[in-house]
Structure formats: C-alpha cells, structure tokens
Write an enzyme that holds these catalytic residues in place. Structure first.
Site, PDB file in Angstrom:
ATOM      1  CE  LYS A 131      -4.455   0.990   0.165  1.00  0.00           C
ATOM      2  NZ  LYS A 131      -5.542   0.213  -0.444  1.00  0.00           N
TER       3      LYS A 131
HETATM    4  P1  NAD Z   1     -13.053   7.790  -2.936  1.00  0.00           P
HETATM    5  O1  NAD Z   1     -12.090   8.864  -2.576  1.00  0.00           O
HETATM    6  O2  NAD Z   1     -13.491   7.658  -4.345  1.00  0.00           O
HETATM    7  O3  NAD Z   1     -14.383   7.916  -2.027  1.00  0.00           O
HETATM    8  C1  NAD Z   1     -14.365   8.075  -0.647  1.00  0.00           C
HETATM    9  C2  NAD Z   1     -15.727   8.626  -0.267  1.00  0.00           C
HETATM   10  O4  NAD Z   1     -15.846   8.664   1.149  1.00  0.00           O
HETATM   11  C3  NAD Z   1     -15.960  10.056  -0.766  1.00  0.00           C
HETATM   12  O5  NAD Z   1     -17.280  10.157  -1.259  1.00  0.00           O
HETATM   13  C4  NAD Z   1     -15.831  10.891   0.501  1.00  0.00           C
HETATM   14  O6  NAD Z   1     -16.576  12.096   0.430  1.00  0.00           O
HETATM   15  C5  NAD Z   1     -16.403   9.919   1.506  1.00  0.00           C
HETATM   16  N1  NAD Z   1     -16.067  10.221   2.886  1.00  0.00           N
HETATM   17  C6  NAD Z   1     -14.894  10.661   3.409  1.00  0.00           C
HETATM   18  N2  NAD Z   1     -15.030  10.865   4.737  1.00  0.00           N
HETATM   19  C7  NAD Z   1     -16.304  10.538   5.039  1.00  0.00           C
HETATM   20  C8  NAD Z   1     -17.052  10.540   6.239  1.00  0.00           C
HETATM   21  N3  NAD Z   1     -16.504  10.924   7.389  1.00  0.00           N
HETATM   22  N4  NAD Z   1     -18.352  10.144   6.199  1.00  0.00           N
HETATM   23  C9  NAD Z   1     -18.917   9.744   5.042  1.00  0.00           C
HETATM   24  N5  NAD Z   1     -18.247   9.721   3.867  1.00  0.00           N
HETATM   25  C10 NAD Z   1     -16.966  10.117   3.875  1.00  0.00           C
HETATM   26  O7  NAD Z   1     -12.386   6.436  -2.405  1.00  0.00           O
HETATM   27  P2  NAD Z   1     -12.737   4.948  -2.820  1.00  0.00           P
HETATM   28  O8  NAD Z   1     -11.737   4.507  -3.819  1.00  0.00           O
HETATM   29  O9  NAD Z   1     -14.193   4.824  -3.107  1.00  0.00           O
HETATM   30  O10 NAD Z   1     -12.375   4.186  -1.461  1.00  0.00           O
HETATM   31  C11 NAD Z   1     -13.305   4.093  -0.390  1.00  0.00           C
HETATM   32  C12 NAD Z   1     -12.894   2.964   0.531  1.00  0.00           C
HETATM   33  O11 NAD Z   1     -12.829   1.756  -0.214  1.00  0.00           O
HETATM   34  C13 NAD Z   1     -11.507   3.118   1.162  1.00  0.00           C
HETATM   35  O12 NAD Z   1     -11.536   2.542   2.439  1.00  0.00           O
HETATM   36  C14 NAD Z   1     -10.622   2.308   0.235  1.00  0.00           C
HETATM   37  O13 NAD Z   1      -9.437   1.862   0.884  1.00  0.00           O
HETATM   38  C15 NAD Z   1     -11.552   1.153  -0.078  1.00  0.00           C
HETATM   39  N6  NAD Z   1     -11.223   0.425  -1.290  1.00  0.00           N
HETATM   40  C16 NAD Z   1     -11.149   1.056  -2.498  1.00  0.00           C
HETATM   41  C17 NAD Z   1     -10.848   0.314  -3.648  1.00  0.00           C
HETATM   42  C18 NAD Z   1     -10.833   0.924  -5.019  1.00  0.00           C
HETATM   43  O14 NAD Z   1     -10.705   0.182  -5.991  1.00  0.00           O
HETATM   44  N7  NAD Z   1     -10.990   2.224  -5.170  1.00  0.00           N
HETATM   45  C19 NAD Z   1     -10.594  -1.072  -3.538  1.00  0.00           C
HETATM   46  C20 NAD Z   1     -10.695  -1.695  -2.288  1.00  0.00           C
HETATM   47  C21 NAD Z   1     -11.011  -0.926  -1.173  1.00  0.00           C
END
Ligand code: NAD
Length: 457
Positions: free
Chosen positions: A149
């Site tokens: 990561k």
């Molecule tokens: P992203 O940046 O696209 O979205 C994150 C979202 O969370 C945004 O809408 C943001 O406004 C919201 N957010 C932030 N703080 C918040 C809060 N306090 N309350 C409510 N919403 C809040 O990120 P993502 O890629 O969608 O990742 C989200 C999660 O999924 C993370 O934990 C990431 O590690 C995990 N993840 C992502 C992927 C991927 O392919 N993108 C894969 C596996 C896991």
C-alpha cells in the site's frame, strides 16, 4: 528482515494557507485535540487505529492456525518500508512538505500490489495496516500478487488538479526504484483515480520507457481495463448476490444505505439499483441524506459529478451524518474510511447484512456487537477484493497488449468473487467461524504455504 529506507527530512517550512496544511505535525496535534475530547461521536472514526484492527484479526487467525511466534513475526511485519519527503510549491507560493509511503508487506505469492491514497490522515501505521490487508486479500481472491500500500498525507480534495499532479509525479520519482511490473504495481485508492494513475505511469515511463503494467486503474485511453473503475463496487454486489439467499433477502425487495459516495460506494449503489434494490440513505464527507421512497443512485452520482453537494440533492432530506448508520435497512455498505463503525455506534445499526466496501471500517469491538445483534458481515478482505481482481486483469491485458471486452471482465470478476465467497463460507462453516475469521484463515494459509514452498521461511 524488514528493510527500511527513510528519506524524510525535517527541513522546508510548512506554509499557512486557507486550508491548513496537513503536515505530520499538524495531523498529530489534531489527533491529540480529538483525543482530549473523549470518545468519537457516532458518525466519527474510532479511536482504535487501522493497524490495531488488522493486527487483532491477524492474531485471532494465527492463534487458530497455531502459527508459532517466530514465523508469525515474518507474516506480520512488512518486508520493505519506504518513506519519502514530498516538497511541493502550491498556488499560495509556499513550499508544503508532505510525507509519502510505500510499504511492501509480503511478496510470497507474487509481485506486491496495492493502492495509493492521498489523504491528510495518512500515516505510516495506516499504510502498514492496509498493506497487510492486501496480502490476505490477494490470497483470498486467489490472484497471484503479494500485498502493498502507499499514500501521501496531502489534503488532495482541497488541492488544485495541477497540485495533485505535482504530488503524484514527485511521489513516483522517489519510490520508482522499488516499483516495477514484476515487483510492485500501485492502483487507485482514496482520492486517487484514473487521472492520477496516468500521471504516475507517465512519470515512471520517463525513466523506464512506456510501461503500462506499472500501475492499474488507468484511463481506458491509456491501456486501462474496461470495468476497472466499477470493479470494487461490482464485487461488493457479487458478494451480496451470493449471500442474500442465505439470509432470506431478495434483491428487488432490498433496501440499502451507503456510507461514502465515492468510487466504491457509488458503483456499489448503482449496480445494486440495477438489481432492483432501493437506496434509502447515503453520505459523503459533506453530509448525509435520507428518503424512504428511494434515492436515485445514478442521478445522485451525476449531481455530485456536476459539483453539487450531497445535501442539496432534490428528493431527499438532509440528516445528521451520525444518524446514517441507524437508518433501518437490509444492507449497510460502509465505503468511506477505516474505523467508521466502532463501539460507540455499532449498537445503533439496524441492518441484516453489512458489506465492507471500505478497508477496516469495523473495529473489533464493533464486530462483536454486530455478531451479537446477528448482523451478517461480509468482511473487507473478501468484499472489496473486486478492485484488485480487475487490476489483475488489467495487468494481464497490459502484459499481453490485448484488450478484453467489458462483459468478459465482469464475467471473470463474478467467477472469482463467487469462488472466494464459497471457499471462505465453506471454511467458516467447517470450523464454526464467522466469515472474517474464515477469510483470514484462508488468506494466511495460502501465503504461508507459498512462503514455505519458496523456501522463504
Ligand atoms: P473515494 O475517494 O473515491 O471515495 C471516498 C468517499 O468517502 C468520498 O465520497 C468521501 O466524500 C467519503 N467520505 C470521506 N469521509 C467521510 C465521512 N466521514 N463520512 C462519510 N463519507 C466520507 O475512495 P474509494 O476509492 O471509493 O475508497 C473508499 C474505501 O474503499 C476506502 O476505504 C478504500 O481503501 C476502499 N477500497 C477502495 C478500492 C478501489 O478500488 N478504489 C478497492 C478496495 C477498497
């Protein structure tokens, strides 16, 4: 064992701007003042760190597997940790210094693989936790990668695009020596997207020649894979479809709530809606809304894409974000940050199934409360593996310079997600465990087997 490179300097002054810089010092003092106010409110993140969360689940599984202490240390500690300094002159004319990390946890099963996040709360322990989680996740999904990561503690959502580009290029310049298509392949995570991956690939290419397989999650026009952007959300929905019959849920009668309407949350919601399910509450960093009649996931995605605030979305009532998890529903999908479901809000939850789109959204204390309440939890280590599965497909396509069509990608993703669910569910049933423990057992065992066969331990 662990090789540590530290290139962080104290040096350049951190400038002041309207949006305060989130240097490590500033983040530390913010954490201290938050700690002084006591327990988190229901909508806030937990006091327990992502590292504590992942460590707890690792130890439980290692105990069950009877892994001796010396070997346990090999599987817990990261193989390599790189910390770099990223000084960037921002539009306020001042140089801001961020810290960047790339942590390679375990490469027994293949090249290291894992996302890069840009977020002010990024610190080395969080990246350690997420790297470790990737090791078990790639193993549970059965894709031939290890776990890694990366992250930079910059407030990316407050920076201009040109500033994010500077951060991305500077980060790549400093970590490229430990990366490579057969060494370590980054991908998007919080606040990093296909555009950021394009900048990373371009920067790597300046030194090594055009190398699309150096990152995944790239734009389609730069050898990205069809279906990658939706993959993590789609994978969560494949998990829902596998699990739903076991707890008597039918998609067309399912209501769901999404915490975090970013890449993972919005895709999960849009695909759930295609199945006929109804989203009745949703939040992002700017607020939360609720409508029992249903919130159109596509229209909300378009609204936010046009720059609209979630709380200004027509046809739904703004609610206190702290109340979101308490909305009665069939499925709750935390898809924001780690530690959002903790012992101070878990008891408020009124869902039948919880699908962890985010990484480490549930603390161990909350996990126990949810078990007692009979909530069926599909853990992060399998639920959100769809992203890395399609990253694997993208890497394969890049190595072959051959593009698959989207149907092929989605079908193959479905095959892998269903297999992962069935293997973990069978293991959990065999040993009378919950899915999370079952998934950790499967993941750790596969990594241990690869490490032994290789002669690593
Ligand atoms: P992203 O940046 O696209 O979205 C994150 C979202 O969370 C945004 O809408 C943001 O406004 C919201 N957010 C932030 N703080 C918040 C809060 N306090 N309350 C409510 N919403 C809040 O990120 P993502 O890629 O969608 O990742 C989200 C999660 O999924 C993370 O934990 C990431 O590690 C995990 N993840 C992502 C992927 C991927 O392919 N993108 C894969 C596996 C896991």
């Amino acid at each position: 064992m662990a090789e540590t490179e530290t290139a962080t300097g104290a040096g350049v002054g951190v400038g002041e701007r309207e949006d305060p810089d989130k240097s490590p010092q500033a983040v530390e003092s913010a954490k201290e003042s938050a700690a002084a106010t006591g327990a988190p409110k229901p909508g806030q993140r937990a006091e327990v760190s992502n590292l504590d969360i992942v460590r707890h689940y690792f130890e439980v599984a290692a105990d069950k597997l009877g892994i001796p202490e010396d070997v346990r240390t090999v599987f817990w500690t990261p193989y390599r940790e790189v910390t770099v300094q990223i000084p960037v002159r921002l539009s306020d004319g001042k140089v801001h210094v961020y810290s960047g990390y790339r942590i390679q946890h375990n490469g027994a099963r293949g090249p290291y693989k894992g996302g890069i996040r840009f977020h002010p709360e990024v610190d080395i322990d969080e990246i350690r936790a997420l790297a470790c989680l990737m090791t078990w996740k790639t193993a549970v999904a059965g894709v031939p990668f290890g776990g890694a990561k990366g992250g930079v503690n910059c407030p990316a959502d407050k920076l201009e695009a040109s500033e994010v580009q500077k951060v991305a290029r500077s980060f790549m310049d400093k970590v490229e020596k430990v990366l490579g298509p057969t060494r370590d392949i980054p991908a998007p995570d919080v606040n990093t997207n296909a555009q950021v991956m394009a900048w990373l690939m371009d920067e790597y290419g300046k030194l090594h020649g055009h190398t699309p397989a150096i990152v995944t999650g790239k734009p389609i026009s730069l050898e990205g894979s069809l279906g990658r952007e939706a993959a993590t959300g789609r994978g969560c929905v494949y998990m829902f479809r596998e699990a739903a019959p076991h707890i008597g849920l039918s998609p067309t009668e399912t209501t769901f709530v999404v915490q975090g309407y970013g890449n993972v949350g919005s895709w999960a919601a849009r695909i759930m809606q295609q199945l006929g399910a109804r989203m009745i509450a949703v939040s992002d960093a700017n607020g939360a809304i609720r409508s029992d009649a249903g919130i159109d996931a596509n229209a909300l995605h378009d609204h936010i894409g046009r720059g609209g605030l979630i709380t200004e979305f027509a046809g739904a009532e703004p609610i206190d974000p702290a109340d979101l998890v308490a909305v009665p529903c069939d499925v709750l999908i935390p898809a924001a940050l780690g530690g959002m479901i903790h012992e101070h809000n878990a008891d408020l939850i009124r869902c039948k199934m919880l699908i962890e789109g985010a990484n480490s959204p549930t603390t161990p204390a909350a996990d126990r409360i949810l078990r007692d309440k009979g909530v069926y939890v599909i853990p992060d280590v399998m639920a959100n593996a769809g992203g890395v599965v399609v990253s694997y497909f993208e890497w394969v396509q890049n190595l072959q310079h051959f593009r698959w069509d989207e149907r092929e990608v989605n079908d193959k993703l479905g095959t892998i997600m269903r297999r992962a669910y069935r293997e973990v569910a069978a293991r959990a049933k065999e040993e009378n465990l919950h899915l999370r423990e079952g998934a950790y057992l499967v993941g750790i065992e596969r990594v241990a087997e690869a490490a032994h066969i290789r002669g690593y331990v």
